[in-house]
Design an enzyme around this catalytic site. Structure first.
Site, PDB file in Angstrom:
ATOM      1  N   GLY A   6       1.218  -0.003  -4.927  1.00 28.30           N
ATOM      2  CA  GLY A   6      -0.354  -0.868  -4.964  1.00 28.30           C
ATOM      3  C   GLY A   6      -0.907  -0.489  -6.182  1.00 28.30           C
ATOM      4  O   GLY A   6      -0.947   0.707  -6.382  1.00 28.30           O
ATOM      5  N   CYS A  38       0.861  -1.313  -0.058  1.00 30.25           N
ATOM      6  CA  CYS A  38       0.114  -0.038   0.000  1.00 30.25           C
ATOM      7  C   CYS A  38       0.841   1.190   0.207  1.00 30.25           C
ATOM      8  O   CYS A  38       2.042   1.376   0.531  1.00 30.25           O
ATOM      9  CB  CYS A  38      -0.830   0.047   1.187  1.00 30.25           C
ATOM     10  SG  CYS A  38      -2.110  -1.163   1.257  1.00 30.25           S
ATOM     11  N   ASN A  70      -1.054   1.543   5.566  1.00 27.51           N
ATOM     12  CA  ASN A  70      -0.111   0.639   4.947  1.00 27.51           C
ATOM     13  C   ASN A  70       0.561  -0.108   6.017  1.00 27.51           C
ATOM     14  O   ASN A  70       1.114   0.692   6.985  1.00 27.51           O
ATOM     15  CB  ASN A  70       1.001   1.796   4.244  1.00 27.51           C
ATOM     16  CG  ASN A  70       2.162   1.099   3.637  1.00 27.51           C
ATOM     17  OD1 ASN A  70       3.318   1.831   3.676  1.00 27.51           O
ATOM     18  ND2 ASN A  70       2.003  -0.284   3.280  1.00 27.51           N
ATOM     19  N   GLY A  71       0.504  -1.153   5.823  1.00 27.05           N
ATOM     20  CA  GLY A  71       1.190  -2.354   6.885  1.00 27.05           C
ATOM     21  C   GLY A  71       0.401  -3.447   6.923  1.00 27.05           C
ATOM     22  O   GLY A  71      -0.631  -3.563   6.207  1.00 27.05           O
ATOM     23  N   TYR A 111      14.277  -2.782  -2.536  1.00 23.99           N
ATOM     24  CA  TYR A 111      13.386  -3.174  -3.711  1.00 23.99           C
ATOM     25  C   TYR A 111      12.187  -2.144  -3.740  1.00 23.99           C
ATOM     26  O   TYR A 111      11.580  -1.785  -4.497  1.00 23.99           O
ATOM     27  CB  TYR A 111      13.073  -4.632  -3.833  1.00 23.99           C
ATOM     28  CG  TYR A 111      11.888  -4.906  -4.873  1.00 23.99           C
ATOM     29  CD1 TYR A 111      12.035  -4.856  -6.137  1.00 23.99           C
ATOM     30  CD2 TYR A 111      10.637  -5.352  -4.443  1.00 23.99           C
ATOM     31  CE1 TYR A 111      10.890  -4.955  -7.167  1.00 23.99           C
ATOM     32  CE2 TYR A 111       9.750  -5.499  -5.121  1.00 23.99           C
ATOM     33  CZ  TYR A 111       9.836  -5.345  -6.636  1.00 23.99           C
ATOM     34  OH  TYR A 111       8.941  -5.530  -7.496  1.00 23.99           O
TER      35      TYR A 111
END
Ligand code: SF4
Length: 495
Positions: A50, A24, A125-126, A268
């Site tokens: 995302g 996300c 996000n998570g 990445y």
């Protein structure tokens, strides 16, 4: 490289690769007249975090407005009529990547709910590691869940809190959850940003120049650049920032503890032009490549990146090894997410839809392929086959992360552990499976040296590196809770 763990029906060619996936990206604006348009731009810059769905909630001073859609930001928010339905000087937005099950609109964030204190929108996000347990308790109390995302737990915990203010209710909720979370939340009175106490996922604060000092929250600095905002600072691990017309208020409800930022963001996930935790991602990736060359170089004619993510590490490797850097694999950027419903006959061609070998360059050469990770190994094997078919005499693979031996439970899409190639095989066996003449990964200490300038402190690791070491900094409560029933296991669907 790796493949997503979840199987969407009719997986697109673009998705059918073999990488770990960020799950996300979040963005928020307070105090700019065209907040939703700025948010759409910010989400566009965060598209790499995302691609399954996106949403924006804005507030115009009286009412909240929302638009959510499956698919890419550019498709969801390119229509002027859609943007006209998102008025106001405050907005938050979210890009979602799903791990399992269908991506359905009810799971798309930001989530919105009306409370006795007014409206609240949340983007997350998570991943929460005790969401199953909390959800079960909340369902027993009569809470009705609308989605299957773990993020909805926040909404219900805030709803049942007995505290008076929204910030106190939020703190009350946060103290009950475990896991990794960077949140943006919007009320009628404030934009709120939160990072979990370990700061696993990123969140930054920025300020828009020439717009009466409007404030921005974002997952990465690349989202500030696109809207012309200046970087102010990282939101600290365990910090809540409350932004309103009076400025930014910082609240730290937890005792300070060492940060465990996700080291894979450096390898990445983050965009190469972002500054992450004070460090330029592009430069870090080149340093990782140089360290990899120092650790494991072998004689070769050219160094070739697996595009695009392997490029900076390959540049660093080639410079350190004194071997020419060449684009021996060309990536086709025009493979749309909805390119095809792959038939069995052409599904196996997937890697060729995305990558092709530069025959004139590879023929007769000893090649070092540089990639950022190997997850299942399926794409790596196909790429090696492709490079050999193009006439390479030797193929050596060098990987700019340590072997991925464990799954991530903190917001990154990874396969089950038994599907991770490195969890089941040593390096020699992996080399045989992938079909290379030699295979080497950067060591965990080499990675730390490249990212942070110091080896890993085994007693107090400076980062989360659990997918390489199995050292999980946050309890995996749901993983050890065998009593979850089938209904609650739907929470495995993440945002
Ligand atoms: S387990 Fe790996 S991918 Fe997940 S947060 Fe930790 S370092 Fe990042």
């Amino acid at each position: 490289m790796v493949r997503p763990s979840g199987g969407l029906a009719g997986m697109s060619a673009a998705r059918d690769d073999d990488h770990l996936r960020e799950e996300c990206g979040v963005f928020g604006v307070w105090g700019a007249a065209d907040a939703a348009a700025l948010t759409a731009l910010g989400l566009h810059a965060l598209q790499h975090r995302g691609q399954e769905a996106t949403g924006i909630v804005s507030f115009d001073g009286e009412r909240f407005h929302s638009h959510k859609a499956l698919g890419l930001v550019g498709d969801a928010f390119s229509d002027a009529r859609v943007m006209a339905r998102l008025p106001g000087a405050a907005a938050i937005g979210h890009n979602r990547y799903a791990t399992t099950g269908d991506t359905v609109l009810r799971n798309v964030q930001p989530l919105y709910a009306d409370f006795e204190f007014g409206g609240l929108a949340v983007g997350h996000n998570g991943n929460l590691t005790n969401a199953h347990a909390l959800r079960r308790a909340l369902v027993r109390r009569g809470c009705l869940f609308q989605s299957t995302t773990d993020s909805e737990v926040f909404v219900h915990l805030i709803a049942i809190s007995l505290y008076g203010t929204v910030v106190d209710r939020l703190i009350d909720a946060l103290k009950q959850v475990q896991g990794a979370y960077s949140l943006v939340a919007l009320t009628s009175e404030a934009l709120i940003g939160v990072r979990d106490p370990f700061g696993v996922r990123p969140l930054i604060l920025g300020r828009l120049a020439g717009r009466d000092g409007a404030w921005v929250l974002a997952s990465e600095t690349c989202a500030l650049d696109i809207v012309g905002a200046a970087f102010v600072r990282d939101v600290e691990p365990g910090e809540i920032v409350v932004i309103d017309d009076a400025g930014v208020r910082s609240i730290k409800p937890w005792a300070k503890q060492p940060s465990r930022f996700c080291i894979f963001e450096h390898i990445y996930f983050a965009r190469p032009d972002s500054i992450v935790e004070g460090t330029a991602v592009y430069e870090v990736r080149k340093r990782i490549g140089a360290e990899l060359a120092r650790e494991s170089h072998t004689a070769a004619d050219i160094v070739v990146p697996v595009p695009d993510s392997g490029v900076p590490a390959a540049m660093g490797y080639a410079a350190e090894a004194g071997v020419p850097f060449e684009l021996g694999i060309i990536r086709n950027h025009y493979v749309g997410r909805t390119f095809i419903e792959p038939t069995d006959q052409i599904r196996h061609l997937g890697v060729k839809l995305k990558h092709s070998a530069n025959r004139a360059l590879l023929a007769g050469k000893r090649v070092i392929l540089v990639d950022d990770s190997i997850v299942r190994g399926t794409t790596s094997r196909k790429i090696v086959e492709m490079v050999r078919a193009a006439g390479a005499t030797e193929v050596h693979m060098r990987v700019s992360s340590p072997p991925t031996t464990h799954s991530c439970f903190y917001g990154i899409d990874t396969p089950e552990r038994d599907q991770l190639l490195a969890a089941r095989n040593d390096v020699d066996a992996m080399a045989r499976i992938i079909g290379v003449d030699s295979l080497a990964f950067i060591s965990i200490d080499g990675l730390y040296r490249a990212v942070a300038g110091a080896a890993r402190d085994a007693r107090r690791p400076q980062f989360c590196d659990a997918c390489f070491t199995g050292d999980y900094p946050i309890p995996l409560t749901d993983q050890s809770d065998q009593s979850n029933d089938r209904q609650l296991s739907l929470l495995a669907e993440t945002r």
